[in-house]
Design an enzyme around this catalytic site. Sequence first.
Site, short mmCIF file in Angstrom:
data_model
loop_
_atom_site.label_atom_id
_atom_site.label_comp_id
_atom_site.label_asym_id
_atom_site.label_seq_id
_atom_site.Cartn_x
_atom_site.Cartn_y
_atom_site.Cartn_z
CB SER A 66 -0.89 0.04 1.25
OG SER A 66 -1.95 -0.84 1.12
CG HIS A 97 -2.85 -2.01 -3.51
ND1 HIS A 97 -1.87 -2.96 -3.33
CD2 HIS A 97 -3.11 -1.49 -2.28
CE1 HIS A 97 -1.54 -3.01 -2.04
NE2 HIS A 97 -2.29 -2.13 -1.39
CG HIS A 119 -4.96 -6.80 0.46
ND1 HIS A 119 -5.02 -5.95 -0.64
CD2 HIS A 119 -3.85 -6.46 1.13
CE1 HIS A 119 -3.98 -5.14 -0.61
NE2 HIS A 119 -3.24 -5.42 0.44
CE1 TYR A 121 -8.70 -4.88 1.90
CE2 TYR A 121 -6.91 -5.80 3.19
CZ TYR A 121 -7.39 -4.86 2.29
OH TYR A 121 -6.54 -3.92 1.77
CD GLU A 122 -8.24 -6.37 -2.65
OE1 GLU A 122 -8.54 -5.87 -3.73
OE2 GLU A 122 -7.08 -6.77 -2.37
CB ALA A 149 1.51 -0.20 4.50
CG MET A 252 -4.80 -6.04 7.10
SD MET A 252 -6.18 -4.97 6.67
CE MET A 252 -6.21 -3.84 8.06
CB SER A 253 -0.75 -8.11 2.43
OG SER A 253 0.40 -7.39 2.84
CG ASN A 276 -0.46 2.39 11.53
OD1 ASN A 276 -0.31 1.93 10.40
ND2 ASN A 276 -0.99 1.70 12.52
CG HIS A 290 -6.00 2.74 3.32
ND1 HIS A 290 -5.01 1.78 3.47
CD2 HIS A 290 -6.12 2.93 1.98
CE1 HIS A 290 -4.57 1.42 2.28
NE2 HIS A 290 -5.22 2.09 1.36
O1 LIG Z 1 -0.87 -4.31 0.81
P1 LIG Z 1 -0.43 -3.86 2.16
O2 LIG Z 1 -0.24 -4.96 3.12
O3 LIG Z 1 0.77 -2.95 2.08
O4 LIG Z 1 -1.63 -2.95 2.72
C1 LIG Z 1 -1.80 -2.59 4.09
C2 LIG Z 1 -2.71 -3.57 4.77
C3 LIG Z 1 -4.07 -3.12 4.27
O5 LIG Z 1 -4.29 -3.58 2.97
C4 LIG Z 1 -3.95 -1.66 4.22
C5 LIG Z 1 -4.44 -1.06 5.49
O6 LIG Z 1 -4.23 0.31 5.56
O7 LIG Z 1 -2.53 -1.38 4.10
N1 LIG Z 2 -3.73 -4.83 10.34
C1 LIG Z 2 -3.10 -3.68 10.13
N2 LIG Z 2 -2.69 -3.39 8.91
C2 LIG Z 2 -2.05 -2.24 8.72
N3 LIG Z 2 -1.51 -1.71 7.62
C3 LIG Z 2 -0.98 -0.53 7.95
N4 LIG Z 2 -1.15 -0.29 9.25
C4 LIG Z 2 -1.81 -1.34 9.76
C5 LIG Z 2 -2.27 -1.67 11.07
O1 LIG Z 2 -2.11 -0.94 12.04
N5 LIG Z 2 -2.90 -2.86 11.19
#
Ligand SMILES: O=P(O)(O)O[C@@H]1C[C@H](O)[C@@H](CO)O1
Ligand SMILES: Nc1nc2[nH]cnc2c(=O)[nH]1
Length: 318
Positions: A66, A97, A119, A121-122, A149, A252-253, A276, A290
């Site tokens: 992300s 993305h 992801h 969650y999609e 991220a 989340m990935s 964060n 996000h």
């Molecule tokens: O694809 P990533 O893992 O970088 O994205 C992160 C996880 C979630 O998709 C999103 C949450 O803000 O960012």
């Molecule tokens: N689950 C999760 N995914 C993130 N992606 C970017 N920051 C976060 C977070 O604090 N938690």
Amino acid sequence: MLLYFRTGVRRVWLLPTLFQAIKGRSRKFYCSMAEAAPSYEDIQKISDFLLTKTKHRPKIAVICGSGLGGLADIVEDQNAIDYKEIPNFPRSTVPGHKGRMVFGLLAGKTVVCMQGRFHPYEGYPLWKVALPVRVFKLMGIETLFVTNAAGALNSSFNVGDIMLMKDHISMPGLAGDNALKGHNEDRFGPRFPAVSDAYNSELRQLARDIGKELGFESFMQEGVYVQVGGPSYETIAECKLLRMLGGDAVGMSTVPEVIAARHCGIRVFGMSLVTNMVVMDYDAKGTVNHEEVLETGKRRAQDMQKLVSKMIAQLPGQ
Ligand SMILES: O=P(O)(O)O[C@@H]1C[C@H](O)[C@@H](CO)O1
Ligand SMILES: Nc1nc2[nH]cnc2c(=O)[nH]1
């Protein structure tokens, strides 16, 4: 012909009602059937299709997290293919993305970059999230760079830190969901692959050395990435639990891609950008969002690009 009937004073039109009923039933029918993972031959077709769209023959692939897709924009002599042009390929639905496969040259080496990943969650099953990695394998990829991220669980980390991934904890994995679940395709790898060495230690050492050269030491960390399902961020109690389990950052990935890559013998380098600090305190004012994640991505993008480019330039064996 009867086009409508009456219920009290209301007219109910027959054709639209019939159409809605059929639509509802077929949706229920499809939802009750789990979608089957594509065969080796189907994946070969996707790979062959992509290779007809480019003269480049990469051995290195990069999956951009992300807000980190900017790396693909600096690829030279590029051929970019939208995911929607690729037959039987998923679509990116998340802001940050773009949804393109970019072939070209990075630091003088031939690469392919995924500018946008998938992801769970999609709504995608894990095999679909990991599908691009198998496509990469059949294209001849030997080394995979994954970026993401993530939120820091480790309170000694700071926003903007780059965490080299040395290991992961997969919450979906521990609960029984895994990118390799279902029929094992032996041509990709064994039924029970080891992942205790998932993150290549030579590549991590290279990243540390280059980080030092670039003066990045003050914001380079190393740690354990925890994969959760999302899309809701974590509660305070969940963050405390994940930290107690040994996690340094949460996202989340990435893990499904890494597992699929190791299964088929691709070596992996993984890196999280701390976008964060997770909320660990009931008196804290702010919450994660996000937009903040994408904003931090932008601020650290150039440094991440420098690190990855230099690593690719010096990649042993390629
Ligand atoms: O694809 P990533 O893992 O970088 O994205 C992160 C996880 C979630 O998709 C999103 C949450 O803000 O960012
Ligand atoms: N689950 C999760 N995914 C993130 N992606 C970017 N920051 C976060 C977070 O604090 N938690």
